[in-house]
Design a protein around this motif. Structure first.
Motif, PDB file in Angstrom:
ATOM      1  N   ARG A 168       0.783  -1.236   0.000  1.00 26.89           N
ATOM      2  CA  ARG A 168       0.000   0.000   0.000  1.00 26.89           C
ATOM      3  C   ARG A 168       0.823   1.298   0.000  1.00 26.89           C
ATOM      4  O   ARG A 168       0.257   2.384  -0.008  1.00 26.89           O
ATOM      5  CB  ARG A 168      -0.983   0.055   1.167  1.00 26.89           C
ATOM      6  CG  ARG A 168      -2.080  -0.976   1.106  1.00 26.89           C
ATOM      7  CD  ARG A 168      -3.283  -0.569   1.919  1.00 26.89           C
ATOM      8  NE  ARG A 168      -3.010  -0.450   3.335  1.00 26.89           N
ATOM      9  CZ  ARG A 168      -3.911  -0.061   4.228  1.00 26.89           C
ATOM     10  NH1 ARG A 168      -5.142   0.258   3.829  1.00 26.89           N
ATOM     11  NH2 ARG A 168      -3.619   0.036   5.507  1.00 26.89           N
ATOM     12  N   ASP A 169       2.162   1.202  -0.009  1.00 25.35           N
ATOM     13  CA  ASP A 169       2.937   2.440  -0.012  1.00 25.35           C
ATOM     14  C   ASP A 169       4.246   2.253  -0.779  1.00 25.35           C
ATOM     15  O   ASP A 169       5.311   2.676  -0.324  1.00 25.35           O
ATOM     16  CB  ASP A 169       3.217   2.905   1.412  1.00 25.35           C
ATOM     17  CG  ASP A 169       3.542   4.396   1.486  1.00 25.35           C
ATOM     18  OD1 ASP A 169       3.229   5.117   0.528  1.00 25.35           O
ATOM     19  OD2 ASP A 169       4.098   4.832   2.504  1.00 25.35           O
TER      20      ASP A 169
ATOM     21  N   SER B  74       2.215   0.701   6.327  1.00 19.95           N
ATOM     22  CA  SER B  74       0.895   0.870   5.717  1.00 19.95           C
ATOM     23  C   SER B  74       0.321  -0.453   5.241  1.00 19.95           C
ATOM     24  O   SER B  74      -0.695  -0.475   4.554  1.00 19.95           O
ATOM     25  CB  SER B  74       0.988   1.838   4.525  1.00 19.95           C
ATOM     26  OG  SER B  74       1.455   3.097   4.924  1.00 19.95           O
TER      27      SER B  74
ATOM     28  N   GLN C 296      -1.431  -3.982   4.512  1.00 24.32           N
ATOM     29  CA  GLN C 296      -2.786  -4.478   4.734  1.00 24.32           C
ATOM     30  C   GLN C 296      -2.881  -5.885   4.186  1.00 24.32           C
ATOM     31  O   GLN C 296      -2.280  -6.199   3.154  1.00 24.32           O
ATOM     32  CB  GLN C 296      -3.819  -3.594   4.029  1.00 24.32           C
ATOM     33  CG  GLN C 296      -5.266  -4.040   4.258  1.00 24.32           C
ATOM     34  CD  GLN C 296      -6.249  -3.216   3.438  1.00 24.32           C
ATOM     35  OE1 GLN C 296      -6.039  -2.985   2.257  1.00 24.32           O
ATOM     36  NE2 GLN C 296      -7.308  -2.766   4.062  1.00 24.32           N
TER      37      GLN C 296
ATOM     38  N   GLY D  92      -1.110   5.782   2.477  1.00 23.91           N
ATOM     39  CA  GLY D  92      -0.422   5.824   1.200  1.00 23.91           C
ATOM     40  C   GLY D  92       0.137   7.211   0.965  1.00 23.91           C
ATOM     41  O   GLY D  92       0.082   8.086   1.830  1.00 23.91           O
TER      42      GLY D  92
ATOM     43  N   MET E  70      -0.584   6.682  -4.947  1.00 23.94           N
ATOM     44  CA  MET E  70      -1.771   5.914  -4.568  1.00 23.94           C
ATOM     45  C   MET E  70      -2.696   5.736  -5.755  1.00 23.94           C
ATOM     46  O   MET E  70      -2.974   6.694  -6.475  1.00 23.94           O
ATOM     47  CB  MET E  70      -2.533   6.624  -3.445  1.00 23.94           C
ATOM     48  CG  MET E  70      -1.855   6.617  -2.100  1.00 23.94           C
ATOM     49  SD  MET E  70      -2.749   7.659  -0.911  1.00 23.94           S
ATOM     50  CE  MET E  70      -4.368   6.884  -0.929  1.00 23.94           C
TER      51      MET E  70
ATOM     52  N   GLN F 109      -7.611   3.417  -3.691  1.00 20.90           N
ATOM     53  CA  GLN F 109      -7.070   3.512  -2.337  1.00 20.90           C
ATOM     54  C   GLN F 109      -7.579   4.745  -1.609  1.00 20.90           C
ATOM     55  O   GLN F 109      -7.608   4.784  -0.383  1.00 20.90           O
ATOM     56  CB  GLN F 109      -5.539   3.509  -2.400  1.00 20.90           C
ATOM     57  CG  GLN F 109      -4.863   3.052  -1.117  1.00 20.90           C
ATOM     58  CD  GLN F 109      -3.424   2.648  -1.345  1.00 20.90           C
ATOM     59  OE1 GLN F 109      -3.103   2.032  -2.352  1.00 20.90           O
ATOM     60  NE2 GLN F 109      -2.550   2.989  -0.423  1.00 20.90           N
TER      61      GLN F 109
ATOM     62  N   THR G 264      -8.287  -1.607  -1.294  1.00 19.38           N
ATOM     63  CA  THR G 264      -7.045  -1.984  -1.956  1.00 19.38           C
ATOM     64  C   THR G 264      -7.119  -3.408  -2.463  1.00 19.38           C
ATOM     65  O   THR G 264      -7.788  -4.263  -1.873  1.00 19.38           O
ATOM     66  CB  THR G 264      -5.835  -1.851  -1.011  1.00 19.38           C
ATOM     67  OG1 THR G 264      -6.129  -2.511   0.230  1.00 19.38           O
ATOM     68  CG2 THR G 264      -5.500  -0.400  -0.744  1.00 19.38           C
TER      69      THR G 264
ATOM     70  N   SER H  51      -3.331  -2.772  -6.668  1.00 20.42           N
ATOM     71  CA  SER H  51      -3.032  -1.429  -6.153  1.00 20.42           C
ATOM     72  C   SER H  51      -1.520  -1.228  -6.038  1.00 20.42           C
ATOM     73  O   SER H  51      -1.004  -0.135  -6.306  1.00 20.42           O
ATOM     74  CB  SER H  51      -3.699  -1.215  -4.800  1.00 20.42           C
ATOM     75  OG  SER H  51      -5.100  -1.392  -4.885  1.00 20.42           O
ATOM     76  N   ASP H  52      -0.796  -2.267  -5.636  1.00 17.54           N
ATOM     77  CA  ASP H  52       0.661  -2.176  -5.559  1.00 17.54           C
ATOM     78  C   ASP H  52       1.276  -2.021  -6.942  1.00 17.54           C
ATOM     79  O   ASP H  52       2.327  -1.380  -7.096  1.00 17.54           O
ATOM     80  CB  ASP H  52       1.232  -3.416  -4.870  1.00 17.54           C
ATOM     81  CG  ASP H  52       1.055  -3.387  -3.354  1.00 17.54           C
ATOM     82  OD1 ASP H  52       0.830  -2.291  -2.804  1.00 17.54           O
ATOM     83  OD2 ASP H  52       1.131  -4.463  -2.722  1.00 17.54           O
TER      84      ASP H  52
END
Length: 354
Positions: A141-142, A169, A171, A183, A188, A192, A197, A201-202
């Motif tokens: 997520r980041d 961050s 999840q 994020g 992001m 998100q 997510t 998303s990554d």
């Protein structure tokens, strides 16, 4: 926090220097006096800026690192409660990695060739494949330049060894019910912002990171068209690599690669062509909704309904009511009433005893 420099926490970890700071959290370089090795010490203190979501994410990071074992991810070493002159809190100890972040490399003027960008993306994808295959899947997520470390073992087309850090961050899909939005703006994906997510998303964050390394421009400062980051790369990279990047940063997560493994396979395909989609619907010409973007937030302004629009709605409802009631006003209900009376009489006749 500078007052903690030199102090020994938990009778074992002597703080050397400050590595980074976030709201409610500080990251230090420390010496483990037991093993005489350098470690990374994260502190969460119950100060004025503390919120309970910070504790939830802090505990989740510790639990996640405990369950992971991968060469390109910091190793969990220890966790403890602490009391300091600044207040009480928690400490999390991770292994120290001798490397610099991609953000630091960019700040020092380093440029990356297409071959090096592909090598960086490949190593990050290997880490994401490992994370997404966990049960339940782990979503970072980041992903961003400051959370990707690169050592100085550069040789040939290899930029060096990559490490993915800062799981503050993180999840898991098991915790997907949370509404905590974390994020970094620019990296992001759109979903998100709504607290949702997916593994894809990554991929979006990775795409935005590579675009930053390529253009040396923060993704938030690049133009947006149909919800997608616009960047000029034709003169710098191959058409297949540019198409691969554009597939990563699709605003709709269902239009990105369906898995991290597929993204890695496409990256190694020199003839990759991104699928074509119909463009997203543009803002209607008569729309009064305003979208304002800054470096750290998006503000959506929906104007109140004007008095003219309210009168239009009232008149429309009155018109529909009169139209529906018109048969009653003209007396057209009498024949229906007569037919219903005859039907009842017939039923009574057949129901009489013989």
């Amino acid at each position: 926090m500078n007052s903690l420099i030199g102090q020994i926490l938990n009778n074992r970890y002597q703080i050397q220097s400050l590595l980074g700071r976030q709201v409610g959290r500080r990251t230090f370089l420390a010496t483990d006096l037991t093993t005489q090795t350098l470690v990374v010490l994260k502190l969460l203190l119950f100060g004025p800026d503390f919120i309970w979501d910070d504790l939830k994410l802090f505990e989740r990071e510790a639990d996640t690192l405990k369950s992971l074992d991968y060469p390109s991810i910091p190793k969990y070493l220890d966790a403890f409660e602490l009391e300091t002159e600044l207040g009480s809190g928690f400490g999390l100890v991770q292994s120290y990695i001798e490397a610099r972040s991609l953000q630091d490399w960019i700040d020092t003027g380093r440029n990356f060739s297409e071959a090096e960008l592909k090598a960086i993306a490949t190593q990050v994808l290997d880490v994401l494949i490992y994370l997404h295959r966990q049960q339940p899947p782990v979503i970072h997520r980041d992903i961003k330049p400051s959370n990707i470390l690169l050592d100085d073992s550069r040789s040939g087309h290899s930029p060096g060894q990559i490490y993915v850090v800062d799981f503050g961050s993180v999840q898991t899909l098991h915790h997907s019910g949370t509404l905590t939005i974390v994020g970094t703006y620019g990296y992001m994906p759109p979903e998100q912002f709504g607290g949702r997510t997916e593994p894809a998303s990554d991929l979006y964050s990775l795409g935005a990171t590579v675009i930053y390394l390529l253009t040396r421009t923060h993704p938030a400062d690049l133009p947006i068209r149909n919800g997608r980051i616009q960047f000029k790369a034709s003169s710098q990279v191959s058409a297949s690599f540019e198409a691969w990047l554009k597939c990563l940063i699709q605003p709709d997560c269902e239009r990105r690669f369906t898995s991290t493994q597929l993204a890695l396979t496409a990256l190694n395909d020199e003839h990759f062509i991104a699928p074509t989609y119909l463009p997203l619907a543009a803002k209607p010409a008569d729309s009064k909704v305003e979208l304002t973007k800054t470096n750290d937030q998006i503000q959506i302004t929906i104007p109140p309904v004007g008095w003219r629009r309210k009168l239009e709605v009232i008149y429309t409802n009155i018109g529909l009511t009169l139209f529906c009631c018109l048969p009653l006003l003209l007396g057209l209900w009498h024949p229906l009433q007569g037919k219903r009376k005859k039907t009842i009489e017939k039923l009574c006749y057949f129901a009489r005893p013989a």
